[in-house]
Every structure is written in C-alpha cells, then in structure tokens.
Design an enzyme around this catalytic site. Structure first.
Site, PDB file in Angstrom:
ATOM      1  N   GLY A   7       0.780  -1.231   0.000  1.00 13.41           N
ATOM      2  CA  GLY A   7       0.000   0.000   0.000  1.00 13.41           C
ATOM      3  C   GLY A   7       0.813   1.284   0.000  1.00 13.41           C
ATOM      4  O   GLY A   7       0.302   2.343   0.366  1.00 13.41           O
ATOM      5  N   SER A   8       2.072   1.215  -0.466  1.00 11.81           N
ATOM      6  CA  SER A   8       2.847   2.460  -0.447  1.00 11.81           C
ATOM      7  C   SER A   8       2.367   3.434  -1.525  1.00 11.81           C
ATOM      8  O   SER A   8       2.435   4.654  -1.337  1.00 11.81           O
ATOM      9  CB  SER A   8       4.349   2.182  -0.582  1.00 11.81           C
ATOM     10  OG  SER A   8       4.676   1.760  -1.875  1.00 11.81           O
ATOM     11  N   ARG A  60     -13.499 -14.931 -11.542  1.00 15.49           N
ATOM     12  CA  ARG A  60     -13.197 -13.513 -11.768  1.00 15.49           C
ATOM     13  C   ARG A  60     -14.461 -12.655 -11.841  1.00 15.49           C
ATOM     14  O   ARG A  60     -14.553 -11.592 -11.230  1.00 15.49           O
ATOM     15  CB  ARG A  60     -12.373 -13.349 -13.054  1.00 15.49           C
ATOM     16  CG  ARG A  60     -11.845 -11.938 -13.256  1.00 15.49           C
ATOM     17  CD  ARG A  60     -10.956 -11.808 -14.474  1.00 15.49           C
ATOM     18  NE  ARG A  60      -9.908 -12.817 -14.523  1.00 15.49           N
ATOM     19  CZ  ARG A  60      -8.830 -12.824 -13.738  1.00 15.49           C
ATOM     20  NH1 ARG A  60      -8.663 -11.867 -12.841  1.00 15.49           N
ATOM     21  NH2 ARG A  60      -7.936 -13.772 -13.853  1.00 15.49           N
ATOM     22  N   LEU A  88      -8.571  -7.348 -14.318  1.00 17.40           N
ATOM     23  CA  LEU A  88      -9.992  -6.986 -14.230  1.00 17.40           C
ATOM     24  C   LEU A  88     -10.782  -7.645 -15.357  1.00 17.40           C
ATOM     25  O   LEU A  88     -10.298  -7.764 -16.486  1.00 17.40           O
ATOM     26  CB  LEU A  88     -10.162  -5.470 -14.321  1.00 17.40           C
ATOM     27  CG  LEU A  88      -9.437  -4.617 -13.279  1.00 17.40           C
ATOM     28  CD1 LEU A  88      -9.871  -3.153 -13.426  1.00 17.40           C
ATOM     29  CD2 LEU A  88      -9.679  -5.102 -11.861  1.00 17.40           C
ATOM     30  N   HIS A 104       2.448   0.582 -12.924  1.00 16.61           N
ATOM     31  CA  HIS A 104       3.225  -0.640 -13.182  1.00 16.61           C
ATOM     32  C   HIS A 104       4.712  -0.294 -13.172  1.00 16.61           C
ATOM     33  O   HIS A 104       5.104   0.731 -13.747  1.00 16.61           O
ATOM     34  CB  HIS A 104       2.812  -1.235 -14.533  1.00 16.61           C
ATOM     35  CG  HIS A 104       3.530  -2.504 -14.841  1.00 16.61           C
ATOM     36  ND1 HIS A 104       3.199  -3.704 -14.235  1.00 16.61           N
ATOM     37  CD2 HIS A 104       4.578  -2.763 -15.658  1.00 16.61           C
ATOM     38  CE1 HIS A 104       4.011  -4.646 -14.679  1.00 16.61           C
ATOM     39  NE2 HIS A 104       4.859  -4.098 -15.537  1.00 16.61           N
ATOM     40  N   ASP A 136      -7.421  -1.323 -19.603  1.00 16.68           N
ATOM     41  CA  ASP A 136      -8.403  -2.047 -20.419  1.00 16.68           C
ATOM     42  C   ASP A 136      -8.432  -3.509 -19.981  1.00 16.68           C
ATOM     43  O   ASP A 136      -7.930  -3.839 -18.914  1.00 16.68           O
ATOM     44  CB  ASP A 136      -8.117  -1.857 -21.926  1.00 16.68           C
ATOM     45  CG  ASP A 136      -6.797  -2.465 -22.370  1.00 16.68           C
ATOM     46  OD1 ASP A 136      -6.287  -3.356 -21.651  1.00 16.68           O
ATOM     47  OD2 ASP A 136      -6.287  -2.071 -23.425  1.00 16.68           O
ATOM     48  N   GLU A 169       7.546   5.836  -8.684  1.00 17.32           N
ATOM     49  CA  GLU A 169       6.104   5.522  -8.676  1.00 17.32           C
ATOM     50  C   GLU A 169       5.365   6.489  -7.762  1.00 17.32           C
ATOM     51  O   GLU A 169       4.307   7.017  -8.101  1.00 17.32           O
ATOM     52  CB  GLU A 169       5.856   4.087  -8.183  1.00 17.32           C
ATOM     53  CG  GLU A 169       6.356   3.018  -9.136  1.00 17.32           C
ATOM     54  CD  GLU A 169       5.967   1.625  -8.651  1.00 17.32           C
ATOM     55  OE1 GLU A 169       4.809   1.425  -8.221  1.00 17.32           O
ATOM     56  OE2 GLU A 169       6.818   0.714  -8.690  1.00 17.32           O
TER      57      GLU A 169
HETATM   58  C1  GRF Z   1       4.190  -1.402  -7.163  1.00 12.77           C
HETATM   59  O1  GRF Z   1       5.487  -1.691  -7.616  1.00 12.77           O
HETATM   60  C2  GRF Z   1       3.243  -1.232  -8.317  1.00 12.77           C
HETATM   61  O2  GRF Z   1       3.843  -0.649  -9.431  1.00 12.77           O
HETATM   62  C3  GRF Z   1       2.856  -2.642  -8.625  1.00 12.77           C
HETATM   63  O3  GRF Z   1       2.733  -3.265  -7.376  1.00 12.77           O
HETATM   64  C4  GRF Z   1       3.572  -2.593  -6.431  1.00 12.77           C
HETATM   65  C5  GRF Z   1       2.682  -2.161  -5.306  1.00 12.77           C
HETATM   66  O4  GRF Z   1       3.397  -1.583  -4.235  1.00 12.77           O
HETATM   67  N1  GRF Z   1       1.655  -2.683  -9.441  1.00 12.77           N
HETATM   68  P1  GRF Z   1       2.606  -0.878  -3.058  1.00 12.77           P
HETATM   69  O5  GRF Z   1       1.617  -1.919  -2.508  1.00 12.77           O
HETATM   70  O6  GRF Z   1       1.899   0.316  -3.611  1.00 12.77           O
HETATM   71  O7  GRF Z   1       3.629  -0.518  -2.039  1.00 12.77           O
END
Ligand code: GRF
Length: 172
Positions: A7-8, A60, A88, A104, A136, A169
């Site tokens: 959850g960062s 799903r 999804l 990502h 998508d 990110e």
């Molecule tokens: C991140 O590297 C994000 O790009 C990927 O999963 C990881 C999640 O990290 N989709 P966090 O849970 O937000 O710390």
C-alpha cells in the site's frame, strides 16, 4: 483505491491529496482482495474507509461484481489500482470505462506482468521505470498517462531496482 499488499502507492496518493497536489480529490474507499494486507492498516491509521473483499476461491466475474457494487455504493468517480494483483474482467472495465488507472513498475509496453523489475534486469535494458496508464481488459495495457525513467546500474538486483523505481512511482 484497490490494493493487495503493502500500500505504499496508496499512501503516496493520500499524501498528495493531503498536501493539495491533487485538487478536489478524496479517497472514498480502499478495497483489498487479501486479508491482512498492510495497506489496510495504513488506511485505518489515516481514518480512510477500508474493507476486505476476499478473492480467494471466486471466479473472476463473481468477484468483480462484488467489487464493482462496493465501488458504486461508495459513488466513486475514479478507480486507482495500487498494487492490485488481479486482472480486471471486461465487466469491471465496462462499468468504469476510462476511469481506471494502474501503476506498473516498468516502461510499458515492455515487461508487463509479474516481476517487471527482474524481467528488465534479465533482458539487459539500461533504463526502466514506471508507467501510469488507463486500464483495459488486457494485462498492464491501455493508454499511457505518465512515465518516469530509472537508469539501471550494473550492480542492481531486482530489489535495489524495485526500490529506486518505487520512489518514482510515488512521485508520478
Ligand atoms: C508497485 O510496484 C506497483 O507498481 C505494482 O505493485 C507494487 C505495489 O506496491 N503494481 P505498493 O503496494 O503500492 O507498495
């Protein structure tokens, strides 16, 4: 915000909203598909509504119907995938068409899927990074909104590279 783990990225969004960098935004709801995801505690510490909708054992479509219902009930405008480790369904994507963002840890379209940082190192590229994109029905696909570049150092391991990409990110 949908998440599965640490959850960062959720926290980076919450911090940016609190600091006024994302105007007129409010996090209505955090949903985790996994019990005990650390992101849930992070949400609780910030008094942001959070709930688990467990995905284990569900098809799903059946799962996505539950999540979509919860999001509609919370009247969300935008869905942010922040480490949500699930593809999804077309149903989900249709319900929130053009209103789902993912982050990502690679320069898409290179290295979609799991362990993107390891994929980049194994391929031998000299630069990687992260991508925010609309979602998508395909894995880590859809129109790109923003990217940041992270140079790869000769001594990088998947972990050291992941840590430097993660900092980008959070900024992006
Ligand atoms: C991140 O590297 C994000 O790009 C990927 O999963 C990881 C999640 O990290 N989709 P966090 O849970 O937000 O710390």
């Amino acid at each position: 915000i949908l998440l599965s783990g640490r959850g960062s990225n959720f926290e980076a969004l919450a911090d940016s909203i609190a600091a006024g960098r994302i105007p007129d935004a409010r996090i209505a709801l955090v949903i985790s598909n996994r019990e005990g995801a650390p992101g849930l505690e992070r949400a609780a510490a910030r008094k942001i509504p959070a709930r688990v909708i467990p995905s284990k054992g569900l098809e799903r479509d059946a799962y996505d119907r539950q999540v979509v219902a919860a999001l509609q009930e919370a009247r969300v405008d935008l869905v942010c995938l922040a480490g949500f480790m699930r593809l999804l369904s077309p149903y989900f994507v249709q319900q929130f068409h053009g209103r789902i963002l993912n982050i990502h840890p690679s320069l898409l379209p290179s290295f979609p899927g799991l362990e993107a940082q390891r994929q980049a190192l194994e391929y031998g590229v000299k630069f990687s990074g992260c991508t925010v994109h609309f979602v998508d029905e395909n894995l880590d696909a859809g129109p790109i909104v923003a990217q940041a570049i992270v140079p790869i150092e000769p001594a990088d391991t998947p972990d050291t590279l992941a840590a430097r990409i993660l900092a980008e990110e959070h900024r992006v």
